[in-house]
Each structure stands twice: as structure tokens, then as C-alpha cells.
Enzyme design. Structure first.
Site, PDB file in Angstrom:
ATOM      1  CB  CYS A 264      90.776  87.183  14.196  1.00  0.00           C
ATOM      2  SG  CYS A 264      90.270  87.083  12.463  1.00  0.00           S
ATOM      3  CG  HIS A 312      86.368  86.688  14.482  1.00  0.00           C
ATOM      4  ND1 HIS A 312      87.253  87.733  14.599  1.00  0.00           N
ATOM      5  CD2 HIS A 312      86.312  86.104  15.711  1.00  0.00           C
ATOM      6  CE1 HIS A 312      87.700  87.798  15.846  1.00  0.00           C
ATOM      7  NE2 HIS A 312      87.144  86.804  16.534  1.00  0.00           N
ATOM      8  CG  HIS A 324      88.283  86.194  20.056  1.00  0.00           C
ATOM      9  ND1 HIS A 324      87.328  86.861  19.320  1.00  0.00           N
ATOM     10  CD2 HIS A 324      88.051  86.530  21.360  1.00  0.00           C
ATOM     11  CE1 HIS A 324      86.546  87.556  20.137  1.00  0.00           C
ATOM     12  NE2 HIS A 324      86.958  87.376  21.364  1.00  0.00           N
TER      13      HIS A 324
END
Length: 349
Positions: A264, A312, A324
């Protein structure tokens, strides 16, 4: 990260984590509570199974960001050690040169040191020449003391450099141990997640790995690039968003920063790197890399962060959507920002 699709990532080895084993043991315990072969153990509720999978992926991602941070620090320590070794080598060369000069002066003094100055003046055929030579010798003595001082200073410099190098070696050893610990955690969690996914029914697995937010695919298997749904505020943000769109469908691989696979934080790092903007490696550092913005003022190109541990990150593209890299069960994709617990946003350009 509730909706996922299996990525093209190669399998990652590792032992089964306790969290996955708990699911198996719970099923076995339930089965043991019924008499006779005609009573099968009830399957775990789909929501519970999906929640377990999400938890394992989140735990793996937390470990991944810690691994990324430790790797960054290890790389820095390794570079500092190389620099110290280079500087030590240069200092040693200067020391050798000073020692050579000192040895030359000492040898000359030894050769001329057999007679005292008064006796040498009495025996000299040319007193004027002797006095000139004595003045030269005095100057040579001064140079001797200066060379000796330089040698001492260079010895101290080398010892200081070697001490600093020993510190960096210790730091590097510590970072490498951290890397191994985090790597072990990652492989265990991902192995457990794969096993949890394999135990699900085909319907539940399809729901998790093939959600509606996955990247659209063309007939040849490549990701179709859609136009950004909102206007980016500047050229660099627009370039980062365009880069992320081009990477739709790329696999998630922990520790990867492109060009063909990403985790990520690696995805947003690579997106802004393509726009000439340098970002830190981890989510923990990326959230402080720019100006914080409230969710109500998000613009395409902003970094959006999730979970209380800031584990994240995604790249906002407008209209409540982001791109993402979710986890190993799903490729780089478009997803709604409200899919995960929102923790904050940063504008880096």
C-alpha cells in the site's frame, strides 16, 4: 479491505499462525459436541470468516509497514557504515603519508646526531656554512614536531571513525534482527490468511476476492485505465493519480514499490516518485509528509490513511474513491474511501 480478489503474487512460505489454527480447532470442538456420524459440524458464519481474513491481512500489513521502516533504517545504517569505511581509508592514507615524512626527518636527525653543536662548530672548515646548516636543522626540528602533531591528530581521527563504525555495525545488526522478526510475522499471517481463504465456500470466496471495486479487465487480461473522476489540483498530483490508474490490476507484494507490484505505501510512493516528489517509505511517516486535510476537503492526489495504527494508505482520486493496494488477495484497485476506518489525510503537493 473486505472485498478482495486473489492476486498473481507468488506463494509466500511460512507456518500457520495461531489465529488461523483457532478457526480449525473451533470447528473440531463443535463437531465433537454431536454424537454419531450423521451430524456434521456447522460451518463458520461467512461474516465471521471474512472478518478473520480481514484481521489476518491487517496484521500482516502492520508487520509489513514495520518491516519497511526497519529496512529503511537498515539501509541508512549500511550507507553510513560504507561512508565511515571510506573516510577511515582516506584517513589511513593521510596517516601513512605523515608517518613517512616523520620517518624521513627522524632518520636525518639520527645521521647528524653524533657530535654536539659546539664541537661541530670548532671542527668545521667553514663556520658560516655550519651556522647556516644549524639554522636549517632547527627548522627541520620544527617540522618534525609539526609532523608528529599531525600523526597524533590523525591517529585520534581514525580511532574516532572506527568507534563510529562499530556503532553502525551494532545498529545494522539490530535492524537486521528486526527485519527477520517482521518477515516471520508477515509470512505467518499471510499463510494463515491463504488457508482461511481456502476453507471458505466458493460463494464466500468469490464475494471477498471478486468485489465490485476491482479493476476492470480487458480481454487480454490487462487493466483498463479509466479517466480520473475529478480534476487534480496541480500537475504533480494529476501525474500521481494517472500513474496509479495505469497500475490498476497490479499484484500486491509486501515490501514492493513497483514498477510491477506494490504494497500500500509502496504504491503511493511510486505514484509520487513518477511526479518527481519523494515520499517516506512507510505509512507512519507518509502521514506527516505533507499538510493534513480534513476528509470534507479531499482532492485528487491526497493520501488517505486508515485504521488507528495508520497501517494502510491509498491515493484519493475524487468522488469518494481511492486507488490502493489492498492485500495479497486483491490487486491494485479502485475502492470507496469509506470501505475502511478513516484515520486521516495528507496533501503532499
Amino acid at each position: 479491505m473486505a472485498a478482495h480478489r486473489r492476486s498473481r503474487q507468488h506463494p509466500v512460505g511460512g507456518t500457520t499462525a495461531r489465529a488461523a489454527a483457532t478457526v480449525v480447532l473451533a470447528g473440531a470442538a463443535t463437531a465433537a459436541g454431536f454424537d454419531g456420524a450423521g451430524h456434521a459440524a456447522p460451518q463458520p458464519a461467512p461474516a465471521s470468516t471474512g472478518a478473520d481474513l480481514d484481521r489476518l491481512h491487517r496484521e500482516a500489513e502492520v508487520a509489513t509497514e514495520k518491516y519497511n521502516g526497519a529496512k529503511d533504517k537498515a539501509d541508512s545504517a549500511r550507507q553510513r557504515l560504507r561512508d565511515l569505511q571510506d573516510e577511515t581509508a582516506r584517513a589511513q592514507a593521510r596517516l601513512n603519508k605523515a608517518r613517512e615524512a616523520l620517518g624521513t626527518v627522524a632518520a636525518a636527525q639520527y645521521r647528524d646526531g653524533g657530535l654536539g653543536p659546539a664541537l661541530r662548530l670548532m671542527l668545521s672548515d667553514d663556520p658560516d656554512a655550519y651556522l647556516d646548516g644549524a639554522a636549517l636543522a632547527e627548522r627541520a626540528g620544527s617540522r618534525h614536531h609539526a609532523e608528529l602533531g599531525r600523526v597524533r591528530a590523525q591517529l585520534r581521527e581514525i580511532e574516532k571513525l572506527r568507534g563510529a563504525a562499530r556503532v553502525e555495525v551494532k545498529t545494522l545488526t539490530t535492524r537486521r534482527a528486526e527485519l527477520e522478526r517482521h518477515k516471520k510475522t508477515i509470512t505467518e499471517k499471510l499463510s494463515a490468511a491463504r488457508q482461511a481463504l481456502s476453507r471458505m465456500s466458493p460463494e464466500e470466496r468469490a464475494r471477498i476476492t471478486g468485489g465490485t471495486d476491482r479493476a476492470a479487465r480487458s480481454a487480454d487480461g490487462t487493466a483498463r485505465v479509466a479517466a480520473a473522476p475529478a480534476q487534480a489540483p496541480n500537475a504533480r498530483a494529476a501525474q500521481a493519480v494517472a500513474y496509479a490508474h495505469r497500475k490498476l490490476g497490479s499484484p500486491y507484494v509486501w515490501g514492493a514499490t513497483g514498477p510491477d507490484a506494490f504494497d500500500c505505501s509502496g504504491l503511493v510512493l511510486a505514484a509520487y516518485r513518477s511526479a518527481g516528489v519523494s515520499l517516506p517509505r512507510t505509512t507512519y511517516a507518509q502521514i506527516d509528509a505533507g499538510r493534513r486535510v480534513p476528509r470534507s476537503e479531499l482532492l485528487p492526489g491526497d493520501l488517505v490513511f486508515f485504521y488507528s495504527g495508520i497501517s494502510h494508505v491509498g491515493l484519493y482520486i475524487g468522488n469518494g474513491q481511492m486507488i490502493h493496494a489492498p492485500n495479497p488477495s486483491a490487486p491494485v484497485r479502485v475502492a470507496p474511501v469509506d470501505q475502511m476506518p478513516f484515520a486521516g489525510a495528507t496533501r503532499v503537493v
